[in-house]
Design a protein around this motif. Structure first.
Motif, PDB file in Angstrom:
ATOM      1  N   ALA A 141      -4.245  -2.599  -6.222  1.00  0.00           N
ATOM      2  CA  ALA A 141      -3.779  -3.593  -5.259  1.00  0.00           C
ATOM      3  C   ALA A 141      -2.902  -2.913  -4.216  1.00  0.00           C
ATOM      4  N   ASP A 142      -3.013  -3.356  -2.987  1.00  0.00           N
ATOM      5  CA  ASP A 142      -2.252  -2.789  -1.873  1.00  0.00           C
ATOM      6  C   ASP A 142      -0.768  -3.129  -2.052  1.00  0.00           C
ATOM      7  N   PRO A 143       0.118  -2.113  -2.069  1.00  0.00           N
ATOM      8  CA  PRO A 143       1.549  -2.408  -2.213  1.00  0.00           C
ATOM      9  C   PRO A 143       2.115  -3.171  -1.023  1.00  0.00           C
ATOM     10  N   LYS A 144       1.438  -3.103   0.139  1.00  0.00           N
ATOM     11  CA  LYS A 144       1.876  -3.828   1.331  1.00  0.00           C
ATOM     12  C   LYS A 144       0.718  -4.662   1.864  1.00  0.00           C
ATOM     13  N   PRO A 145       0.375  -5.748   1.174  1.00  0.00           N
ATOM     14  CA  PRO A 145      -0.762  -6.556   1.639  1.00  0.00           C
ATOM     15  C   PRO A 145      -0.517  -7.106   3.027  1.00  0.00           C
ATOM     16  N   SER A 146      -1.586  -7.137   3.816  1.00  0.00           N
ATOM     17  CA  SER A 146      -1.463  -7.613   5.192  1.00  0.00           C
ATOM     18  C   SER A 146      -1.074  -9.080   5.184  1.00  0.00           C
ATOM     19  N   LYS A 147      -0.083  -9.434   6.003  1.00  0.00           N
ATOM     20  CA  LYS A 147       0.355 -10.825   6.080  1.00  0.00           C
ATOM     21  C   LYS A 147      -0.632 -11.667   6.882  1.00  0.00           C
ATOM     22  N   ARG A 148      -1.206 -11.059   7.884  1.00  0.00           N
ATOM     23  CA  ARG A 148      -2.162 -11.784   8.721  1.00  0.00           C
ATOM     24  C   ARG A 148      -3.060 -10.781   9.427  1.00  0.00           C
TER      25      ARG A 148
END
Length: 360
Positions: A141-148
């Protein structure tokens, strides 16, 4: 031409994996090719690999996601004492993993040691590692998932501004991988028929998107989806293809997609926008593919040079080289300034001498 037995075996394994009897042409075309490679006459093996043998391995992995690689091979080899030992247990297991999550868990057979693409390197299923842990390691899983999503990544933009070549891949872990080397390319997981068939199980049972990997593989909630890839991963992948890169109202990207299907062997299901739902628009976030999307956005924001000369000049402009060039320019400026002062002094001296000693 497929035999009646071969069609029956494919039907059985489709029910194992997708819980339905379907054709799945792109999916089985890929695995027919793999079986052909494994059963090549030059390889020494005691028996041919078949879909029936792979199906036994699929059943084992669906029943226990905590089995290790060694344990799975031993169980498939022993056949619970009900049949002769299976000499192809390892290959059956590797192909079963490939069919279930579309990841090659034994990449040494197809890649050299140390093979990498950009920052990606294929992963092997370790002997003492559980199947569940291997899946988690394959899709972190991406540690910094895109917010938008900014919606700036369109297929035609990548092709025109970066000059990328879109390459189909049957390895889900290579999806959206950007290789900036000459020629630059972006790998796209094109098996949309596989994605839709897996998502159909989740949709029909109305499973939430936020299920963990453990819940998807074990699925104590609903046995129908047991053994399927994480639902969030499936949605993100099809969303990135059919909403982000090749949106149905984007005519320029649609033309690129038709070319990929006709000339590059992409699954025709890529252009079929029916058969899935719950694909949110502006509010959709990426947990698995966020980092790769950000890299593509960064490349579009600052496109690399397209020519060899441009790439060479860029390679010479590191911070260290930039400092050297700045110092060199400073010294040249000082030298030119001193030279100008000297020339002015000489000219002044000549003029003074001409005034003092005029020519008669």
């Amino acid at each position: 031409m497929a035999t009646s037995q071969n069609r029956t075996e494919k039907s059985e394994i489709a029910k194992h994996i997708f819980d339905e009897d379907g054709d799945f042409p792109a999916f089985f075309r890929f695995f027919d090719y793999l079986l052909q490679q494994y059963n090549w006459p030059g390889l020494r093996r005691q028996g041919r690999l078949t879909y029936r043998g792979i199906g036994d391995a699929v059943s084992l992995l669906k029943s226990s996601s905590h089995v290790t690689n060694n344990e799975a091979i031993q169980k498939l080899n022993n056949n619970n004492g009900t049949a002769p030992p299976n000499p192809n247990a390892l290959d059956d297991l590797n192909l079963a993993v490939n069919m279930m999550i579309m990841v090659d868990c034994d990449p040494q057979k197809s890649h050299t040691l140390g093979f990498t693409i950009a920052d990606y390197s294929p992963k092997s299923w370790k002997p003492e590692e559980t199947y569940l842990d291997f899946v988690k390691r394959s899709f972190p899983a991406d540690p910094k998932p895109s917010k938008r999503v900014q919606w700036s990544i369109k297929a035609w933009k990548l092709k025109e501004k970066l000059g990328v070549e879109f390459r189909p891949t049957d390895d889900l872990d290579k999806h959206l991988l950007y290789d900036s080397k000459d020629p630059p390319c972006v790998y796209l997981f094109h098996q949309v028929g596989f994605l839709k068939a897996q998502l159909k199980k989740y949709n029909e049972t109305e499973m939430p998107l936020d299920l963990s990997v453990d819940e998807c593989l074990e699925s104590l909630i609903n046995p129908v989806v047991r053994g399927s890839p994480p639902v969030r991963l499936l949605y993100e992948t099809i969303h990135s293809l059919q909403w982000l890169l090749f949106h149905r109202v984007d005519n320029k990207s649609d033309a690129v997609l038709k070319e990929l299907i006709g000339e590059k062997g992409f699954d025709p299901e890529c252009a079929n926008y029916e058969g899935y739902r719950r694909l949110e628009g502006d509010g959709f976030t990426y947990t698995y593919w966020g980092e790769r999307i950000r890299k593509l956005e960064a490349a579009l924001a600052k496109p690399p040079p397209r020519t060899k000369l441009g790439r060479w000049l860029q390679s010479q402009t590191s911070e260290r080289n930039a400092l050297f060039i700045a110092l060199l320019a400073l010294f040249i400026s000082i030298f030119v300034g001193l030279l100008s002062v000297i020339l002015a002094a000489v000219q002044t001296w000549i003029a003074w001498m001409a005034w003092k000693y005029p020519v008669k």
